[in-house]
Design an enzyme around this catalytic site. Structure first.
Site, PDB file in Angstrom:
ATOM      1  N   ARG A 191      -2.547  21.650  30.819  1.00 25.51           N
ATOM      2  CA  ARG A 191      -1.325  21.618  31.633  1.00 25.51           C
ATOM      3  C   ARG A 191      -0.112  21.250  30.786  1.00 25.51           C
ATOM      4  NH1 ARG A 191       0.886  17.842  35.963  1.00 25.51           N
ATOM      5  NH2 ARG A 191       2.124  19.226  37.295  1.00 25.51           N
ATOM      6  N   ASP A 238     -10.135  19.374  32.569  1.00 26.10           N
ATOM      7  CA  ASP A 238     -10.180  18.505  33.753  1.00 26.10           C
ATOM      8  C   ASP A 238      -9.580  19.285  34.917  1.00 26.10           C
ATOM      9  OD1 ASP A 238     -11.013  16.250  32.179  1.00 26.10           O
ATOM     10  OD2 ASP A 238      -8.940  16.008  31.543  1.00 26.10           O
ATOM     11  N   LYS A 262       0.836  -1.207   0.000  1.00 27.83           N
ATOM     12  CA  LYS A 262       0.000   0.000   0.000  1.00 27.83           C
ATOM     13  C   LYS A 262       0.869   1.254   0.000  1.00 27.83           C
ATOM     14  CE  LYS A 262      -3.826  -2.259   2.420  1.00 27.83           C
ATOM     15  NZ  LYS A 262      -3.241  -3.610   2.394  1.00 27.83           N
ATOM     16  N   ASN A 307       0.764   7.864  29.045  1.00 24.76           N
ATOM     17  CA  ASN A 307       0.270   7.128  30.214  1.00 24.76           C
ATOM     18  C   ASN A 307       0.375   5.625  30.025  1.00 24.76           C
ATOM     19  OD1 ASN A 307      -0.315   9.466  31.581  1.00 24.76           O
ATOM     20  ND2 ASN A 307      -2.499   9.454  31.097  1.00 24.76           N
TER      21      ASN A 307
END
Length: 575
Positions: free
Chosen positions: A419, A429, A312, A513
């Site tokens: 942050r 958040d 591809k 994370n």
């Protein structure tokens, strides 16, 4: 990728009209027209033991074996050449499951990673490094020691084996990606908030998603029953979490990856997670490659890119186009449109499509919606529009002012992309705690009531989600003034003893994370938004059977130090 990337990629494409009576969502073709299956497994007579591998993955293995010329047969059948078992299986347990006193003559007991590598390489590879160890009491002559076996394995074989773990694992009963922003919830009480996503803080096993967290694909594993912490990887700088995101490699293959990303997104919205993962792996490999790819051989040499993907890539290089993009189902742009409704996951989007809905107006006027989906539809455009950093700052300050009106010692910190220093944010958040470890208690409900009375909170998505000692609110806010948009806001109240780990978790990108948690696991540890624990006992499938001992982590720097990592500022965790 832009949430509306597929819609932008095909604004004027002529639709391919499918049979209107079909209730099965059209899938992207498995292979190009005229492409024939190769029988390169013709010498293989295999039996797949499903225990540990899982039914879905085992069926996929069996289908691929037959498709490529191999045969399936009972374990005790004549002529069986390979018995394929889970990675954590030992010889004696395999015999018990097979109800055999010993292996049939000529049969080899191999790990499923061997079959994954065969399918990836499209050839029968040597079983060296993939055979299950046979205790000497089952042999007529002594078996070579493990050291001798390891010495006979060419350098790089273990790394190649670990790369193949990105092949589809058994579909889990719940997702193994880190907890995401809420996507679906039938009511405002705490419960899994997506039909595709749920979380309890830490993944129950290191999965293909964790392996994506390693730039090199290197992934140490431990033997069954080994409860001692594993040593840290020899080369820490191969882990994403050990490198600053400011050193991301320049994407020399953007002209290729942007087309592959359209296909990856198409597979994702159709619910084909494993194929989407395969494309994501190839895309990451291309983005990290040090130069533009110029040949088929060069593409094949890149870890994470197989022969089919290399074909591809060359097609894009030679023609500037990828034919598979012409065969994307007409359902894909609609599914993407629907799945961007907050509260609607892939399964719900597919259900709506099968019910004949084709537009947001169809959903608005005809679909049966949960409270969360109705809110998501009402604020559809606002939620998709990223907010400038200055607006996120105002939201943080509004929450902080309301909280400190109750107790001036409360700490309020906006996390996430804000942050990390990003210029725009998708949502905000806000973590809230108090250094005395006590005064955060009782603030949650009073704070929400105050913000509602001000008119700042306009809609509740999940009014209260209990997560251990943490309390989480998911909702919608709007700053005062004309022309202001509705924005997604999460407020999380945490005890101070968990603040550092929560701050780390809600700040880092999903990729960063995953890398941190995967590294912790190789050290016999466990990292979540609650704590970093050591001496964690896990079974052969990676599931925790002993919680271990919580380590004191007063600051984020302590978490990095205990994992043997250099400290990374929030802006350096944006992988």
């Amino acid at each position: 990728m832009d949430p509306r990337g597929i819609l932008k990629a095909f604004p004027k494409r002529q639709k391919i009209h499918a049979d209107a009576s079909s209730k099965v969502l059209a899938k992207i073709p498995r292979r190009e027209e005229g492409e024939e299956a190769e029988e390169w497994l013709s010498s293989l007579r295999a039996h797949v033991v499903r225990t540990g591998i899982g039914r879905a993955r085992a069926e996929l293995f069996e289908k691929q074996i037959v498709q490529h010329g191999g045969q399936l047969c009972p374990a005790q059948g004549p002529g069986v050449t390979h018995i394929v078992v889970d990675e954590g299986m030992d010889y004696e347990r395999a015999l018990r499951l097979l109800r055999l006193p010993q292996l049939p003559p000529g049969a080899q007991l191999v790990k499923s990673a061997w079959l994954s590598l065969c399918l990836q390489e499209r050839r029968l590879v040597d079983v060296a490094g993939f055979s299950i160890f046979i205790p000497s009491r089952y042999l007529d002559h002594p078996q070579p020691s493990k050291a001798e076996q390891d010495a006979s394995i060419p350098p790089g074989t273990h790394e190649a084996l670990l790369q193949t773990a990105l092949s589809p694992p058994p579909p889990p009963t719940r997702p193994v990606s880190p907890p995401q922003k809420a996507k679906e919830a039938p009511n405002t009480q705490a419960q899994p908030i997506s039909d595709d996503e749920a979380s309890d803080g830490e993944e129950t096993q290191v999965s293909a998603a964790d392996l994506e967290a390693l730039i090199s694909g290197h992934y140490p594993t431990s033997l069954e029953g080994d409860c001692e912490p594993s040593p840290a990887p020899a080369v820490l700088d191969k882990w994403v979490c050990a490198q600053p995101s400011s050193q991301k490699a320049t994407n020399h293959n953007l002209h290729i990856t942007e087309k592959l990303e359209v296909l990856a997104k198409a597979y994702s919205v159709q619910g084909d997670k494993w194929r989407a993962l395969g494309y994501a792996k190839a895309i990451n490999a291309l983005k990290s490659f040090h130069k533009p790819v110029t040949s088929y051989q060069e593409a094949c040499s890149i870890p994470g890119i197989g022969k089919r993907m290399a074909e591809k890539i060359i097609e894009i290089l030679e023609s500037g186009h990828l034919r598979k993009l012409d065969h994307i189902s007409e359902s894909v742009p609609v599914l993407e449109l629907f799945s961007n409704i907050w509260g609607a996951g892939t399964k719900t989007a597919q259900m709506w499509y099968q019910q004949g809905f084709r537009s947001l107006e169809d959903i608005r006027s005809q679909a049966s919606l949960t409270t969360q989906q109705a809110i998501g539809l009402k604020h559809y455009s606002d939620f998709l529009e990223r907010m400038p950093r200055e607006e996120a700052t105002e939201i943080e300050q509004t929450v902080q002012k309301a909280a400190q009106a109750f107790n001036s010692g409360l700490l309020c910190v906006a996390c996430g992309s804000y942050r990390r220093g990003k210029a725009t944010c998708g949502d905000v958040d806000v973590l809230i705690t108090h250094p005395d470890g006590r005064s955060h208690r009782g603030i949650f409900s009073r704070l929400l009531d105050s913000l509602r009375q001000e008119g700042f909170l306009t809609d509740d998505l999940v009014s209260q989600e209990e997560n251990g000692q943490q309390q989480k609110y998911l909702g919608v806010c709007r700053l005062p003034g004309p022309g202001r948009r509705h924005r997604r806001l999460d407020i999380i109240v945490v005890p101070y003893s968990e603040f550092a780990c929560a701050l780390l978790y809600f700040t880092g990108s999903a990729h960063f994370n995953r890398s941190m948690r995967a590294l912790a696991k190789t050290k016999g540890m466990s990292l979540s938004e609650h704590a970093l624990s050591t001496a964690v006992v896990r079974n052969t499938h990676g599931c925790k059977v002993g919680p271990g001992r919580v380590l004191p982590t007063p600051t984020e720097k302590d978490v990095f130090r205990l994992l043997g990592l250099p400290y990374r500022e929030p802006a350096e965790r944006d992988w």
